[in-house]
Design a protein around this motif. Sequence first.
Motif, PDB file in Angstrom:
ATOM      1  N   GLU A 155       0.321   7.885 -16.864  1.00 16.05           N
ATOM      2  CA  GLU A 155       0.583   6.534 -17.377  1.00 16.05           C
ATOM      3  C   GLU A 155       1.825   5.931 -16.723  1.00 16.05           C
ATOM      4  O   GLU A 155       1.827   4.767 -16.309  1.00 16.05           O
ATOM      5  N   GLU A 156       2.881   6.730 -16.601  1.00  9.72           N
ATOM      6  CA  GLU A 156       4.126   6.258 -15.982  1.00  9.72           C
ATOM      7  C   GLU A 156       3.921   5.957 -14.494  1.00  9.72           C
ATOM      8  O   GLU A 156       4.472   4.984 -13.966  1.00  9.72           O
ATOM      9  N   LEU A 157       3.153   6.796 -13.802  1.00  9.17           N
ATOM     10  CA  LEU A 157       2.892   6.545 -12.382  1.00  9.17           C
ATOM     11  C   LEU A 157       2.068   5.271 -12.190  1.00  9.17           C
ATOM     12  O   LEU A 157       2.313   4.509 -11.246  1.00  9.17           O
ATOM     13  N   LEU A 158       1.119   5.027 -13.071  1.00 10.83           N
ATOM     14  CA  LEU A 158       0.337   3.784 -12.976  1.00 10.83           C
ATOM     15  C   LEU A 158       1.225   2.567 -13.234  1.00 10.83           C
ATOM     16  O   LEU A 158       1.077   1.521 -12.581  1.00 10.83           O
ATOM     17  N   ALA A 159       2.165   2.686 -14.160  1.00 15.78           N
ATOM     18  CA  ALA A 159       3.118   1.594 -14.400  1.00 15.78           C
ATOM     19  C   ALA A 159       4.003   1.384 -13.174  1.00 15.78           C
ATOM     20  O   ALA A 159       4.317   0.237 -12.800  1.00 15.78           O
ATOM     21  N   LYS A 160       4.413   2.474 -12.524  1.00 10.97           N
ATOM     22  CA  LYS A 160       5.226   2.376 -11.303  1.00 10.97           C
ATOM     23  C   LYS A 160       4.418   1.705 -10.192  1.00 10.97           C
ATOM     24  O   LYS A 160       4.950   0.897  -9.423  1.00 10.97           O
ATOM     25  N   MET A 161       3.126   1.992 -10.114  1.00 12.23           N
ATOM     26  CA  MET A 161       2.262   1.354  -9.117  1.00 12.23           C
ATOM     27  C   MET A 161       2.240  -0.164  -9.338  1.00 12.23           C
ATOM     28  O   MET A 161       2.356  -0.933  -8.386  1.00 12.23           O
ATOM     29  N   LYS A 162       2.131  -0.578 -10.581  1.00 10.71           N
ATOM     30  CA  LYS A 162       2.150  -2.017 -10.905  1.00 10.71           C
ATOM     31  C   LYS A 162       3.490  -2.620 -10.506  1.00 10.71           C
ATOM     32  O   LYS A 162       3.557  -3.707  -9.923  1.00 10.71           O
ATOM     33  N   GLU A 163       4.578  -1.916 -10.802  1.00  9.07           N
ATOM     34  CA  GLU A 163       5.914  -2.378 -10.431  1.00  9.07           C
ATOM     35  C   GLU A 163       6.028  -2.537  -8.916  1.00  9.07           C
ATOM     36  O   GLU A 163       6.606  -3.516  -8.422  1.00  9.07           O
ATOM     37  N   LEU A 164       5.472  -1.595  -8.171  1.00 15.38           N
ATOM     38  CA  LEU A 164       5.485  -1.684  -6.708  1.00 15.38           C
ATOM     39  C   LEU A 164       4.727  -2.911  -6.217  1.00 15.38           C
ATOM     40  O   LEU A 164       5.173  -3.596  -5.297  1.00 15.38           O
ATOM     41  N   GLU A 177       5.429  -8.534  -3.718  1.00 20.17           N
ATOM     42  CA  GLU A 177       5.311  -9.998  -3.636  1.00 20.17           C
ATOM     43  C   GLU A 177       6.668 -10.682  -3.493  1.00 20.17           C
ATOM     44  O   GLU A 177       6.749 -11.792  -2.987  1.00 20.17           O
ATOM     45  N   ARG A 178       7.722 -10.021  -3.926  1.00 23.34           N
ATOM     46  CA  ARG A 178       9.056 -10.649  -3.935  1.00 23.34           C
ATOM     47  C   ARG A 178       9.927 -10.266  -2.748  1.00 23.34           C
ATOM     48  O   ARG A 178      10.910 -10.943  -2.471  1.00 23.34           O
ATOM     49  N   VAL A 179       9.609  -9.169  -2.074  1.00 19.68           N
ATOM     50  CA  VAL A 179      10.527  -8.641  -1.069  1.00 19.68           C
ATOM     51  C   VAL A 179      10.141  -9.102   0.342  1.00 19.68           C
ATOM     52  O   VAL A 179       8.969  -9.257   0.644  1.00 19.68           O
ATOM     53  N   THR A 180      11.167  -9.344   1.123  1.00 16.08           N
ATOM     54  CA  THR A 180      10.981  -9.557   2.557  1.00 16.08           C
ATOM     55  C   THR A 180      12.022  -8.696   3.253  1.00 16.08           C
ATOM     56  O   THR A 180      13.216  -8.892   3.077  1.00 16.08           O
ATOM     57  N   ALA A 181      11.555  -7.733   3.969  1.00 17.24           N
ATOM     58  CA  ALA A 181      12.436  -6.817   4.701  1.00 17.24           C
ATOM     59  C   ALA A 181      11.665  -6.318   5.907  1.00 17.24           C
ATOM     60  O   ALA A 181      10.433  -6.337   5.907  1.00 17.24           O
ATOM     61  N   PRO A 182      12.389  -5.859   6.916  1.00 20.07           N
ATOM     62  CA  PRO A 182      11.686  -5.318   8.079  1.00 20.07           C
ATOM     63  C   PRO A 182      10.771  -4.159   7.676  1.00 20.07           C
ATOM     64  O   PRO A 182      11.168  -3.294   6.907  1.00 20.07           O
ATOM     65  N   PHE A 183       9.562  -4.209   8.150  1.00 17.54           N
ATOM     66  CA  PHE A 183       8.582  -3.147   7.933  1.00 17.54           C
ATOM     67  C   PHE A 183       8.296  -2.884   6.455  1.00 17.54           C
ATOM     68  O   PHE A 183       7.898  -1.787   6.092  1.00 17.54           O
ATOM     69  N   HIS A 184       8.490  -3.907   5.611  1.00 14.40           N
ATOM     70  CA  HIS A 184       8.308  -3.682   4.172  1.00 14.40           C
ATOM     71  C   HIS A 184       6.870  -3.303   3.819  1.00 14.40           C
ATOM     72  O   HIS A 184       6.640  -2.583   2.856  1.00 14.40           O
ATOM     73  N   GLU A 185       5.890  -3.747   4.589  1.00 18.64           N
ATOM     74  CA  GLU A 185       4.505  -3.358   4.310  1.00 18.64           C
ATOM     75  C   GLU A 185       4.300  -1.856   4.520  1.00 18.64           C
ATOM     76  O   GLU A 185       3.595  -1.206   3.755  1.00 18.64           O
ATOM     77  N   LEU A 186       4.914  -1.306   5.560  1.00 22.99           N
ATOM     78  CA  LEU A 186       4.801   0.134   5.802  1.00 22.99           C
ATOM     79  C   LEU A 186       5.514   0.938   4.715  1.00 22.99           C
ATOM     80  O   LEU A 186       5.008   1.967   4.259  1.00 22.99           O
ATOM     81  N   VAL A 187       6.684   0.476   4.312  1.00 18.25           N
ATOM     82  CA  VAL A 187       7.436   1.148   3.247  1.00 18.25           C
ATOM     83  C   VAL A 187       6.639   1.093   1.947  1.00 18.25           C
ATOM     84  O   VAL A 187       6.505   2.089   1.229  1.00 18.25           O
ATOM     85  N   HIS A 188       6.074  -0.089   1.675  1.00 14.00           N
ATOM     86  CA  HIS A 188       5.265  -0.258   0.464  1.00 14.00           C
ATOM     87  C   HIS A 188       4.061   0.692   0.493  1.00 14.00           C
ATOM     88  O   HIS A 188       3.770   1.372  -0.494  1.00 14.00           O
ATOM     89  N   GLU A 189       3.383   0.750   1.620  1.00  9.01           N
ATOM     90  CA  GLU A 189       2.196   1.605   1.728  1.00  9.01           C
ATOM     91  C   GLU A 189       2.546   3.075   1.530  1.00  9.01           C
ATOM     92  O   GLU A 189       1.790   3.828   0.915  1.00  9.01           O
ATOM     93  N   ASN A 190       3.709   3.506   2.020  1.00  7.79           N
ATOM     94  CA  ASN A 190       4.144   4.878   1.803  1.00  7.79           C
ATOM     95  C   ASN A 190       4.348   5.150   0.318  1.00  7.79           C
ATOM     96  O   ASN A 190       3.922   6.191  -0.197  1.00  7.79           O
ATOM     97  N   ALA A 191       5.005   4.233  -0.375  1.00  4.14           N
ATOM     98  CA  ALA A 191       5.266   4.418  -1.807  1.00  4.14           C
ATOM     99  C   ALA A 191       3.952   4.462  -2.589  1.00  4.14           C
ATOM    100  O   ALA A 191       3.772   5.315  -3.470  1.00  4.14           O
TER     101      ALA A 191
END
Length: 188
Positions: free
Chosen positions: A130-139, A144-158
Amino acid sequence: MTQSGRVILTDNEAMLLALVARAEPITAYQIAKAYDLSPVSNFNTSKGKIYPIIKRLKARGLLLAQGIADDGRGTERLTCTDAGRDEIRKWVMKIGSGDLLLEDPLRTKVQSFDLLSPDQRVEWVLRAKEELLAKMKELEDYRERVTAPFHELVHENAVASIRVRLTWLDLVFFEVTNARQMDRVPPA
């Protein structure tokens, strides 16, 4: 830390320095907020952690600090020096054994399952999922809010990390529920 005259950054120092390089100029308060808002950061953002790191990085010539005019609190805008960028490059290029299999507190806790009842084990697995699914939603919200270099790759890793952990928890759930059923089977 130094090694034969060369600066060796801890991971926490390097992560903070890299954040400064990406977001400069930035204040210590803004660094703390960036860490607080990030669902992927496990960095302790207390003043007792951030300010000593900043002080060390300034003393090593890796960060520059410029005071803000008319600021009575002594706030400084931090920027990364060329030497700081060189140290970030070295840190990024170094791949150590600690980078390959990250510490996982969930994995570590399972090693103490013998102290839990069968029902507590099931409850733990369900709560962890349940906590991991909530963390997935948070991610996803953070994405949607972040702009950083390679943020899509970082997001995909998480996201991939959470998916793997959820799959592993399915295996744990199967094992603990199967064991619980075995405990309830009357002897023949």
